[in-house]
Design a protein around this motif. Structure first.
Motif, PDB file in Angstrom:
ATOM      1  N   ASP A  62      -5.874 -26.342   8.275  1.00  0.00           N
ATOM      2  CA  ASP A  62      -6.855 -25.398   9.030  1.00  0.00           C
ATOM      3  C   ASP A  62      -7.205 -24.353   7.991  1.00  0.00           C
ATOM      4  N   ALA A  63      -7.151 -24.659   6.758  1.00  0.00           N
ATOM      5  CA  ALA A  63      -7.188 -23.357   5.713  1.00  0.00           C
ATOM      6  C   ALA A  63      -8.250 -22.602   6.059  1.00  0.00           C
ATOM      7  N   GLN A  64      -9.631 -23.361   6.189  1.00  0.00           N
ATOM      8  CA  GLN A  64     -10.846 -22.716   6.457  1.00  0.00           C
ATOM      9  C   GLN A  64     -10.887 -21.692   7.644  1.00  0.00           C
ATOM     10  N   ARG A  65      -9.800 -22.158   8.810  1.00  0.00           N
ATOM     11  CA  ARG A  65      -9.742 -21.134   9.874  1.00  0.00           C
ATOM     12  C   ARG A  65      -9.118 -19.967   9.360  1.00  0.00           C
ATOM     13  N   ILE A  66      -7.817 -19.998   8.846  1.00  0.00           N
ATOM     14  CA  ILE A  66      -7.064 -18.946   8.019  1.00  0.00           C
ATOM     15  C   ILE A  66      -8.183 -18.014   7.268  1.00  0.00           C
ATOM     16  N   ALA A  67      -8.873 -18.646   6.167  1.00  0.00           N
ATOM     17  CA  ALA A  67      -9.644 -17.762   5.447  1.00  0.00           C
ATOM     18  C   ALA A  67     -10.420 -17.136   6.412  1.00  0.00           C
ATOM     19  N   GLN A  68     -11.169 -17.462   7.114  1.00  0.00           N
ATOM     20  CA  GLN A  68     -12.058 -16.687   8.203  1.00  0.00           C
ATOM     21  C   GLN A  68     -11.208 -15.576   8.755  1.00  0.00           C
ATOM     22  N   GLY A  69     -10.089 -15.669   9.293  1.00  0.00           N
ATOM     23  CA  GLY A  69      -9.173 -14.788   9.990  1.00  0.00           C
ATOM     24  C   GLY A  69      -8.845 -13.831   8.960  1.00  0.00           C
ATOM     25  N   GLU A  70      -8.397 -14.059   7.801  1.00  0.00           N
ATOM     26  CA  GLU A  70      -7.795 -13.430   6.758  1.00  0.00           C
ATOM     27  C   GLU A  70      -9.089 -12.349   6.275  1.00  0.00           C
ATOM     28  N   ALA A  71     -10.637 -12.929   6.012  1.00  0.00           N
ATOM     29  CA  ALA A  71     -11.352 -12.107   5.648  1.00  0.00           C
ATOM     30  C   ALA A  71     -11.758 -11.065   6.501  1.00  0.00           C
ATOM     31  N   ALA A  72     -11.826 -11.505   7.899  1.00  0.00           N
ATOM     32  CA  ALA A  72     -12.449 -10.740   8.891  1.00  0.00           C
ATOM     33  C   ALA A  72     -11.211  -9.404   8.970  1.00  0.00           C
ATOM     34  N   ALA A  73      -9.966 -10.059   9.075  1.00  0.00           N
ATOM     35  CA  ALA A  73      -9.006  -8.646   8.999  1.00  0.00           C
ATOM     36  C   ALA A  73      -9.127  -7.785   8.077  1.00  0.00           C
ATOM     37  N   LEU A  74      -9.231  -8.329   6.897  1.00  0.00           N
ATOM     38  CA  LEU A  74      -9.620  -7.538   5.600  1.00  0.00           C
ATOM     39  C   LEU A  74     -10.699  -6.553   5.954  1.00  0.00           C
ATOM     40  N   VAL A  75     -11.805  -6.971   6.464  1.00  0.00           N
ATOM     41  CA  VAL A  75     -13.099  -6.161   6.455  1.00  0.00           C
ATOM     42  C   VAL A  75     -12.936  -5.228   7.574  1.00  0.00           C
ATOM     43  N   ILE A  76     -12.050  -5.612   8.663  1.00  0.00           N
ATOM     44  CA  ILE A  76     -11.824  -4.705   9.873  1.00  0.00           C
ATOM     45  C   ILE A  76     -11.076  -3.396   9.234  1.00  0.00           C
ATOM     46  N   LEU A  77      -9.999  -4.151   8.500  1.00  0.00           N
ATOM     47  CA  LEU A  77      -9.150  -2.805   7.942  1.00  0.00           C
ATOM     48  C   LEU A  77     -10.033  -1.885   7.157  1.00  0.00           C
ATOM     49  N   ILE A  78     -10.771  -2.292   6.243  1.00  0.00           N
ATOM     50  CA  ILE A  78     -11.413  -1.616   5.161  1.00  0.00           C
ATOM     51  C   ILE A  78     -12.668  -0.697   6.035  1.00  0.00           C
ATOM     52  N   ILE A 138      -6.654   3.373  -0.735  1.00  0.00           N
ATOM     53  CA  ILE A 138      -6.008   2.428   0.083  1.00  0.00           C
ATOM     54  C   ILE A 138      -6.693   1.245   0.446  1.00  0.00           C
ATOM     55  N   GLY A 139      -7.983   1.388   0.510  1.00  0.00           N
ATOM     56  CA  GLY A 139      -8.964   0.450   0.794  1.00  0.00           C
ATOM     57  C   GLY A 139      -8.929  -0.574  -0.666  1.00  0.00           C
ATOM     58  N   ARG A 140      -9.078   0.116  -1.563  1.00  0.00           N
ATOM     59  CA  ARG A 140      -8.900  -0.747  -2.929  1.00  0.00           C
ATOM     60  C   ARG A 140      -7.875  -1.641  -2.886  1.00  0.00           C
ATOM     61  N   ILE A 141      -6.647  -0.831  -2.837  1.00  0.00           N
ATOM     62  CA  ILE A 141      -5.468  -1.703  -2.834  1.00  0.00           C
ATOM     63  C   ILE A 141      -5.446  -2.889  -1.781  1.00  0.00           C
ATOM     64  N   THR A 188       0.782  -1.047  -0.033  1.00  0.00           N
ATOM     65  CA  THR A 188       0.120  -0.018  -0.047  1.00  0.00           C
ATOM     66  C   THR A 188       0.871   1.222  -0.173  1.00  0.00           C
ATOM     67  N   LEU A 189       1.958   1.452   0.795  1.00  0.00           N
ATOM     68  CA  LEU A 189       2.788   2.433   1.023  1.00  0.00           C
ATOM     69  C   LEU A 189       3.406   2.731  -0.658  1.00  0.00           C
TER      70      LEU A 189
END
Lengths: 301, 299, 282
Positions: free
Chosen positions: B261-277, B214-217, B85-86
């Protein structure tokens, strides 16, 4: 403009102003340079496939059967993903179009200010959700749900259409709302003055006078749906058959590209660039269509 | 006689139908808007319900990614996304704002500006996967960079250039002409006026546009699948080294990952992205609000 | 304006501080005993099947030897072998044997694992043994209903790997006699996703590496033979292949240390054995 230039020439700050102006001009031209580079490189990478496999075997063939170890002998027909793209886009517009245009009408004609604000914020937020997340939700929620309801595998055109329908809402709603807002207030007052109901006013006065803007909104929505990649790839099944029913698994140009790029080489990889080139051409057609529609409006006005 | 009797009756009937139609239409339009809200609400709700527990596990947020075993974290992905992003913003802001200044302040309506606008419109309409192909052909292969931070950033810069240009140009055009006239009247040159008067007044608008970019990036994945690694255990250590950003890694996790644990990683990554956005949206809103409040005081 | 600038500056400083702290925390947690003496670079490219264990090996190796930079890239078996012969990489990863035109270049073969592919079905299916012809019929689209192969009356949903994958290449060659699989098949990009799709889709059939076999899917016998290390090594079960790391001649210096690490008991048992039959058991 010219008079201003003349004034600038007379000033002592001429040199630095001139440099700044030219630098900014170069910055502005990066957009033009950028699109030329994109077209050039995608086209250049497409050439090997067109040479080695032949135009007709790509553009007129429905067989996608790459040969990994000897790429030039594979089959790279793109009719199936092309049909898949069109089908999924159509489905997306059928589901998302009414939702988006309806919401735009709601926002401009009906919504109480607070509700309106809430919906606008919601739409803005929806626009910010990454496409891969739509794909994830489609994969873990929508596909199993459709599998139960339709008693099929759940993947396919229908799943992709739902996802695309939701994804185009922000684009279409925002532009449709702008278009509806430009309808002069007098039109509305005149219609109400003649005793028309709100719906009659919307239907007979506001929608017709915002027609071009709404059309532009839908065309941009189509553009968005055609190019959507990650979300579609995760739910459409990426099968190499024509979509022959609502629940049929198939692939789109975008899903084919990401599914197969992995270990591809030679004509195989180049054939995927051809699909990118087709997407690029479709984008250009979208732009021309919009120019056509808006030019008509400008002339009429 | 009969005819005269008939007309008001028919018109009354027509009026009733019209009223019914109006009610039905109102209900339907409300319903459509509420469906949009409900869809959004359930998407965000689902992501947070599934992902919050994962995201607030320090072993996940600060942990090292695992290629094969369970229990991987996402710190290098987060860092890669931040670096990406930077770097993209460093490339895009001067060019995008510069181009906007040219379009808003220097160029009138000419063949050149029409050409620039056509270029920007085209770039804005080209699907991001095509940018991915372009980045692969030019930066990764022709320039020999390989999939790396710089290749990803250059691709994203081109992808987001039209949006930065448009929001900046809007912000510049929103600056009242009287400001410029006053400055020019005091004997300032055009560039001095832009630098000292116009640009500062447009900063809030440009900043808001920048934050949305930044959100789009952060959310972009299709343009990065061929230009950056999809998985890497380390964040990039230089401009030309690899490193996987979080959104493309989410796609990798959904389609290629083999960890149990790919499912769990995906859940965490999706949440991290949405929280950031969501956070970025709030910041953008906050800035816009502050700006409006200040404008109000001035006026 | 000034307060706005200060705000942005403060935010940037805060962000920078946060990044530094987080970055340091990330660097500090390498727990294994490290060996500073070894330095150099190792580069690998090739098969995406070999990519995950190779990436894991790279990561663990760099923890032990912080002075060594190991870079791993995909691209496919052919890319790996080509880049090795061009001298662009130290190690070419491949999920297939060398072709005749690729031999005579002095490549040294390090077999790092045996990959056994098993046909799996949704656990709801009653069928548990398929002949080669039945498998071929199903995956080429000749047989489209489970009742054709002794199951219930239900349409078969076929799940295959993407065309560019080495697993698909091997399966098409050995199980389908180089015929193309049905165009109606769902295509997935990894073993894990094939397993997940077969597990969650009713009437589904697919194929995965033995290491991925778990309770969520049902392994089917192939010509009445169960896919396993023993049947594969005894050549009674044909759907298997070796995973290779090729080097140009005897690996020198740090490259040799890296290959030894990949073949070490510890790495083979901890990592390779999760998906494949480890080289130590061959």
């Amino acid at each position: 403009m010219t008079r201003r230039d003349a004034a600038a020439v007379a000033k002592p700050a001429l040199n630095s102003e001139w440099i700044v102006r030219k630098t900014l001009f170069v910055f502005a031209m990066t957009t033009v340079l950028g699109i030329i580079l994109v077209i050039f490189f995608v086209a250049r990478e497409s050439i090997p496939a067109l040479r080695q496999v032949g135009w007709s075997n790509i553009f007129l063939s429905a067989t996608w059967n790459p040969n990994v170890s000897n790429p030039a002998t594979g089959h790279y027909g793109l009719l199936v993903p092309l049909a898949g793209t069109l089908a999924a886009t159509l489905g997306g517009i059928i589901i998302g179009g009414p939702l988006a245009i309806g919401t735009a009408i709601f926002l401009t004609q009906i919504a109480p200010p607070r509700t309106g604000k809430l919906v606008v914020r919601g739409i803005e937020l929806l626009a910010g959700i990454p496409s891969v997340i739509f794909g994830w939700i489609g994969l873990v929620v929508l596909v199993p749900m459709l599998a139960r309801v339709t008693n099929t595998q759940g993947y396919g055109i229908l799943a992709a259409s739902f996802i695309l329908g939701i994804m185009i809402i922000p684009t279409v709603t925002t532009i449709a709302k702008d278009a509806l807002e430009t309808v002069p207030e007098e039109y509305k007052q005149a219609s109400f003055g003649m005793g028309a109901t709100r719906w009659q006013t919307i239907y007979k006065v506001i929608l017709p006078s915002a027609k071009e803007g709404l059309l532009v909104a839908l065309i941009l929505g189509i553009g968005r749906a055609i190019g959507e990649t990650m979300a579609v790839q995760l739910v459409i099944g990426n099968a190499r058959q024509f979509p022959n029913s609502l629940t049929s698994v198939t692939s789109t140009l975008t899903s084919r590209i990401v599914t197969d790029m992995g270990e591809s080489t030679g004509a195989f990889r180049s054939a995927l660039f051809v699909q990118g080139l087709v997407l690029l051409i479709m984008a250009m057609v979208i732009i021309l269509l919009i120019r056509l529609v808006t030019r008509k409006t400008v002339k009429a006005a | 006689m009969m005819g005269e009797m008939h007309v008001p009756a028919r018109s009354r009937a027509r009026k009733t139908t019209a009223k019914t139609a109006d009610t039905v239409a109102t209900v339907v339009l409300w319903a459509l808007a509420l469906v949009c809200l409900a869809v959004l609400g359930s998407i965000i709700g689902y992501i947070l319900v599934k992902g919050l527990a994962v995201v607030f596990d320090p072993k996940f947020i600060l942990g090292k990614p695992q290629a094969i075993n369970a229990g991987g974290g996402i710190l290098p992905f987060l860092l890669s996304s931040i670096y990406l992003t930077l770097l993209t913003m460093v490339i895009i802001m001067p060019i995008g704002v510069g181009a906007a200044i040219y379009m808003a302040e220097f160029a009138g309506e000419s063949r050149i500006t029409r050409l620039v606008r056509f270029g920007a419109d085209s770039l804005a309409t080209v699907p991001s996967i095509v940018f991915g192909l372009f980045g692969l052909a030019l930066f990764v292969v022709a320039f020999g960079m390989g999939p790396c931070l710089m290749a990803g950033a250059l691709t994203l810069a081109l992808l987001n250039l039209p949006a930065v240009m448009r929001t900046s140009e809007e912000a510049l055009r929103a600056v009242p002409a009287s400001y410029r006239e006053a400055s020019l009247g005091l004997g300032a040159s055009r560039w001095q006026t832009i630098r000292k008067v116009v640009l500062p007044s447009a900063v809030p608008g440009i900043t808001t546009g920048g934050i949305l970019t930044i959100g789009r990036i952060l959310g972009e994945s299709a343009a990065l699948v061929f230009t950056m690694p999809l998985f890497a255990t380390k964040a990039p250590t230089s401009l030309f080294s690899g490193g996987a950003a979080i959104a493309p890694n989410l796609w990798y996790t959904l389609t290629e990952a083999i960890t149990p644990d790919a499912q769990r990683i995906a859940q965490g990554e999706a949440a991290a992205l949405v929280i950031l956005i969501l956070a970025l949206n709030l910041v953008a809103r906050f800035l816009a609000h502050r700006y409006q409040a200040r404008q109000g005081m001035v006026g | 304006m000034r307060s706005g600038k200060r705000w942005i500056l403060g935010g940037a400083l805060l962000l920078a501080a946060l990044l530094t702290v987080v970055g340091l925390a990330g660097c500090g947690n390498s727990s294994t005993t490290s060996d500073q003496n070894l330095t150099g670079k190792v580069s690998l490219s090739g098969s995406t099947t070999v990519l995950p264990p190779a990436s894991e090996a790279a990561s663990q190796f760099m923890d032990i030897h912080p002075g060594v930079q190991v870079s791993v890239q995909g691209g496919g078996s052919s890319v790996g072998i080509t880049q090795l012969s061009q001298g662009l990489v130290d190690i070419g990863m491949s999920s297939r044997e060398l072709k005749s035109e690729e031999q005579n270049q002095g490549f040294l073969d390090h077999k790092i694992a045996l990959d056994v592919i098993v046909v799996v079905a949704n656990p709801g299916m009653t069928v548990d043994d398929l002949t080669k012809d039945q498998v071929k019929g199903i995956f080429t689209g000749q047989l489209t209903n489970w009742k054709d192969v002794g199951g219930a009356d239900a349409p078969i949903t076929v799940v295959v790997r993407d065309k560019a994958s080495g697993t698909r290449e091997m399966f098409d060659e050995k199980a389908l006699d180089s015929q193309d699989s049905t165009t109606a098949a769902i295509e997935a990009n990894s073993n894990g996703i094939v397993r997940q799709t077969v597990a969650s889709t009713r009437n589904a059939i697919g194929y995965i590496s033995l290491g991925y076999l778990d309770g969520t899917v049902k392994a089917l016998k192939y010509n009445s033979v169960e896919g396993s290390k023993d049947t594969a090594l005894a050549k009674t079960y044909p759907l298997s292949r070796f995973l290779h790391m090729f080097t140009k001649g005897e690996p020198q210096g740090v490259v040799g240390v890296f290959i030894d690490f990949v073949l070490s008991e510890r790495f083979q048992n901890d990592v390779v054995a999760r998906e494949y039959i480890p080289a130590t058991e061959l």
